[in-house]
Design a protein around this motif. Sequence first.
Motif, PDB file in Angstrom:
ATOM      1  N   ASP A  87      43.407 -73.237  10.163  1.00  0.00           N
ATOM      2  CA  ASP A  87      42.527 -72.650  10.655  1.00  0.00           C
ATOM      3  C   ASP A  87      42.010 -71.752   9.216  1.00  0.00           C
ATOM      4  OD1 ASP A  87      43.420 -72.085  13.115  1.00  0.00           O
ATOM      5  OD2 ASP A  87      45.624 -70.564  11.721  1.00  0.00           O
ATOM      6  N   SER A  88      42.120 -72.131   7.954  1.00  0.00           N
ATOM      7  CA  SER A  88      41.096 -72.158   6.921  1.00  0.00           C
ATOM      8  C   SER A  88      39.663 -72.428   6.687  1.00  0.00           C
ATOM      9  CB  SER A  88      42.418 -71.945   5.674  1.00  0.00           C
ATOM     10  OG  SER A  88      42.952 -71.206   6.012  1.00  0.00           O
ATOM     11  N   CYS A  89      40.204 -73.895   7.357  1.00  0.00           N
ATOM     12  CA  CYS A  89      39.029 -75.135   7.165  1.00  0.00           C
ATOM     13  C   CYS A  89      38.690 -75.738   8.318  1.00  0.00           C
ATOM     14  CB  CYS A  89      39.098 -75.714   5.929  1.00  0.00           C
ATOM     15  SG  CYS A  89      37.486 -76.598   4.771  1.00  0.00           S
ATOM     16  N   ILE A  90      37.472 -76.356   8.691  1.00  0.00           N
ATOM     17  CA  ILE A  90      37.496 -78.313   9.489  1.00  0.00           C
ATOM     18  C   ILE A  90      36.435 -79.062   9.175  1.00  0.00           C
ATOM     19  CG2 ILE A  90      38.460 -76.456  11.471  1.00  0.00           C
ATOM     20  CD1 ILE A  90      35.750 -75.865  11.982  1.00  0.00           C
ATOM     21  N   ALA A  91      36.402 -78.441   7.437  1.00  0.00           N
ATOM     22  CA  ALA A  91      34.763 -79.602   6.803  1.00  0.00           C
ATOM     23  C   ALA A  91      35.752 -80.604   6.337  1.00  0.00           C
ATOM     24  CB  ALA A  91      34.757 -78.384   5.035  1.00  0.00           C
ATOM     25  N   LEU A  92      34.894 -81.669   6.772  1.00  0.00           N
ATOM     26  CA  LEU A  92      34.295 -82.888   7.121  1.00  0.00           C
ATOM     27  C   LEU A  92      34.824 -83.523   5.532  1.00  0.00           C
ATOM     28  CD1 LEU A  92      34.637 -85.326   9.246  1.00  0.00           C
ATOM     29  CD2 LEU A  92      32.604 -85.458   9.060  1.00  0.00           C
TER      30      LEU A  92
ATOM     31  N   ALA B  96      29.080 -89.864  12.870  1.00  0.00           N
ATOM     32  CA  ALA B  96      29.890 -89.326  13.438  1.00  0.00           C
ATOM     33  C   ALA B  96      31.635 -90.205  13.748  1.00  0.00           C
ATOM     34  CB  ALA B  96      29.437 -89.422  14.750  1.00  0.00           C
ATOM     35  N   ALA B  97      31.329 -91.484  13.219  1.00  0.00           N
ATOM     36  CA  ALA B  97      33.019 -91.612  13.249  1.00  0.00           C
ATOM     37  C   ALA B  97      33.316 -93.025  12.504  1.00  0.00           C
ATOM     38  CB  ALA B  97      33.815 -91.689  14.484  1.00  0.00           C
ATOM     39  N   SER B  98      34.189 -93.572  11.751  1.00  0.00           N
ATOM     40  CA  SER B  98      33.636 -94.664  11.831  1.00  0.00           C
ATOM     41  C   SER B  98      35.550 -94.675  11.606  1.00  0.00           C
ATOM     42  CB  SER B  98      32.926 -95.220   9.551  1.00  0.00           C
ATOM     43  OG  SER B  98      34.283 -93.733   9.675  1.00  0.00           O
TER      44      SER B  98
ATOM     45  N   HIS C   2      29.445 -78.773  15.422  1.00  0.00           N
ATOM     46  CA  HIS C   2      28.672 -80.112  15.678  1.00  0.00           C
ATOM     47  C   HIS C   2      29.870 -81.689  14.974  1.00  0.00           C
ATOM     48  CE1 HIS C   2      26.855 -83.838  17.847  1.00  0.00           C
ATOM     49  NE2 HIS C   2      27.137 -83.713  17.364  1.00  0.00           N
ATOM     50  N   ASN C   3      29.056 -81.225  13.364  1.00  0.00           N
ATOM     51  CA  ASN C   3      29.547 -82.477  12.807  1.00  0.00           C
ATOM     52  C   ASN C   3      31.190 -82.032  11.607  1.00  0.00           C
ATOM     53  OD1 ASN C   3      28.017 -84.352  12.905  1.00  0.00           O
ATOM     54  ND2 ASN C   3      26.325 -83.028  12.274  1.00  0.00           N
ATOM     55  N   HIS C   4      31.665 -81.459  12.261  1.00  0.00           N
ATOM     56  CA  HIS C   4      33.182 -80.337  11.534  1.00  0.00           C
ATOM     57  C   HIS C   4      34.035 -81.901  11.976  1.00  0.00           C
ATOM     58  CE1 HIS C   4      30.821 -77.692  10.449  1.00  0.00           C
ATOM     59  NE2 HIS C   4      31.252 -76.917   9.128  1.00  0.00           N
ATOM     60  N   ALA C   5      35.963 -81.436  11.244  1.00  0.00           N
ATOM     61  CA  ALA C   5      37.141 -82.352  11.283  1.00  0.00           C
ATOM     62  C   ALA C   5      37.349 -81.598  12.607  1.00  0.00           C
ATOM     63  CB  ALA C   5      37.523 -82.527  10.354  1.00  0.00           C
ATOM     64  N   VAL C   6      38.265 -82.776  13.286  1.00  0.00           N
ATOM     65  CA  VAL C   6      39.175 -82.550  14.516  1.00  0.00           C
ATOM     66  C   VAL C   6      40.520 -83.347  13.846  1.00  0.00           C
ATOM     67  CG1 VAL C   6      37.466 -82.821  16.381  1.00  0.00           C
ATOM     68  CG2 VAL C   6      38.257 -84.657  15.355  1.00  0.00           C
ATOM     69  N   LEU C   7      40.711 -83.923  12.840  1.00  0.00           N
ATOM     70  CA  LEU C   7      42.174 -83.753  12.373  1.00  0.00           C
ATOM     71  C   LEU C   7      42.212 -83.524  10.624  1.00  0.00           C
ATOM     72  CD1 LEU C   7      41.853 -87.556  13.713  1.00  0.00           C
ATOM     73  CD2 LEU C   7      43.927 -85.862  14.203  1.00  0.00           C
ATOM     74  N   GLY C   8      43.726 -82.981  10.619  1.00  0.00           N
ATOM     75  CA  GLY C   8      43.883 -82.385   9.444  1.00  0.00           C
ATOM     76  C   GLY C   8      43.179 -80.934   9.174  1.00  0.00           C
TER      77      GLY C   8
ATOM     78  N   VAL D 241      35.716 -87.609  11.303  1.00  0.00           N
ATOM     79  CA  VAL D 241      36.492 -86.430  11.869  1.00  0.00           C
ATOM     80  C   VAL D 241      37.839 -86.071  11.381  1.00  0.00           C
ATOM     81  CG1 VAL D 241      36.393 -88.745  13.923  1.00  0.00           C
ATOM     82  CG2 VAL D 241      38.254 -88.583  12.336  1.00  0.00           C
ATOM     83  N   ALA D 242      37.690 -86.139   9.961  1.00  0.00           N
ATOM     84  CA  ALA D 242      39.320 -85.391   9.123  1.00  0.00           C
ATOM     85  C   ALA D 242      38.496 -85.162   7.822  1.00  0.00           C
ATOM     86  CB  ALA D 242      39.871 -86.150   8.939  1.00  0.00           C
ATOM     87  N   THR D 243      39.674 -84.184   7.757  1.00  0.00           N
ATOM     88  CA  THR D 243      39.194 -83.464   6.675  1.00  0.00           C
ATOM     89  C   THR D 243      39.306 -84.072   5.433  1.00  0.00           C
ATOM     90  OG1 THR D 243      41.425 -82.597   6.078  1.00  0.00           O
ATOM     91  CG2 THR D 243      39.742 -80.782   7.326  1.00  0.00           C
ATOM     92  N   LYS D 244      39.923 -85.291   5.403  1.00  0.00           N
ATOM     93  CA  LYS D 244      39.676 -86.499   4.533  1.00  0.00           C
ATOM     94  C   LYS D 244      39.863 -88.230   5.347  1.00  0.00           C
ATOM     95  CE  LYS D 244      44.515 -87.658   3.287  1.00  0.00           C
ATOM     96  NZ  LYS D 244      45.478 -87.032   2.637  1.00  0.00           N
ATOM     97  N   PRO D 245      40.171 -89.137   3.978  1.00  0.00           N
ATOM     98  CA  PRO D 245      40.591 -89.935   4.738  1.00  0.00           C
ATOM     99  C   PRO D 245      41.342 -90.186   5.687  1.00  0.00           C
ATOM    100  CG  PRO D 245      39.231 -90.337   2.744  1.00  0.00           C
ATOM    101  CD  PRO D 245      39.819 -88.158   2.861  1.00  0.00           C
ATOM    102  N   TRP D 246      41.164 -90.823   7.030  1.00  0.00           N
ATOM    103  CA  TRP D 246      42.293 -90.647   7.806  1.00  0.00           C
ATOM    104  C   TRP D 246      43.263 -92.389   7.829  1.00  0.00           C
ATOM    105  CZ3 TRP D 246      44.550 -85.963   8.357  1.00  0.00           C
ATOM    106  CH2 TRP D 246      45.500 -86.109   9.343  1.00  0.00           C
TER     107      TRP D 246
END
Length: 332
Positions: A156-161, A243-245, A147-153, A269-274
């Motif tokens: 297949d190895s990681c979706i951590a936010l 949740a998003a900023s 639920h609180n994982h990334a959708v950008l960046g 929303v992303a794996t790094k500041p986007w």
Amino acid sequence: MRSFNYQRATDVSQATMLASQPEARILAGGTTQLDLMKCGVERPATLVDITHLQDLHDITLSDGELTLGTLVKMSQAADSKTVKTFAPALAESLSLAASAQLRNMASLGGNILQRTRCSYFRDPQAWSACNKRNPGSGCAALNGLNHNHAVLGTSDSCIALYPGDFAVALTAFDAVLNLQNSAGELRSVPVTDFFRLPSDRPDLEHQLAPGEMIVSLTVPRSAALARSHYLKVRDRSSYEFAAASAAVGLEMEEDNLTIKEVRVALGGVATKPWRAYQVEQALKGQRLEEKTLRKAAEKVTEGAIARQHNGHKIILAPRVIARALMTVGGLV
């Protein structure tokens, strides 16, 4: 918790030298480092205390740029009249983060380097599959509770936010991190380049080399920074991650109707500041109107990948951008 050695540095050179020891970690506010040690993710052999290095506590404004020492407290920067006037979005991003107690302890450098709140990463006893913690082991979040994982960046190895707020605001306004190594050498890295995408090595999160530390950060003056805003949407109004900023800034043409310059970066929303370059490009030269802002904001989701539980972030992110821009543009 593993037993560790404690060493207090007397200056930056000694701090970087001590930090270059095997399995050494720098200790500033400790609000992230100690958490990770308690849950077994970090197991340092040595903690190097830098809290008494007075030259890293300064906030200065000169030559058209703001400089913040790495040991400036979050609350100190958030409450600074200089920061509030020069860079409203930076002050807002700090005041909306964590709790008052944590803001009084946490340093800016440590806040930038904070690690993900992914529950699979932070519970090594329950979950062995985490490429960020144990490279090559897999990613339990891919098909887990995300639920609180990334959708950008993502990869297949990681979706951590990436969980922070301050680094998002720094990313929007071309901030630079100033780093020093154990040889006394200095280098500057733009925040946009400092954080790495996960790719197939999510354990490599940033450009900081062993024995190197952030000594300060600089933010250049701009009209967009002076007219900036940080909007954070979250499940509750305090002590909660985004949740998003969005960190945004506007510079208008003389007619005050046409956008001359715009800055947009996303958090939550992303794996790094986007940095949302495609949104910025779509808005330059356009009229400042709600319809235009909302249409351009949709571009940020190009390439976004939703998992089972986090598709709401793809819907939410453009709305947060548009709302932040409307706020700073005086449309709401």
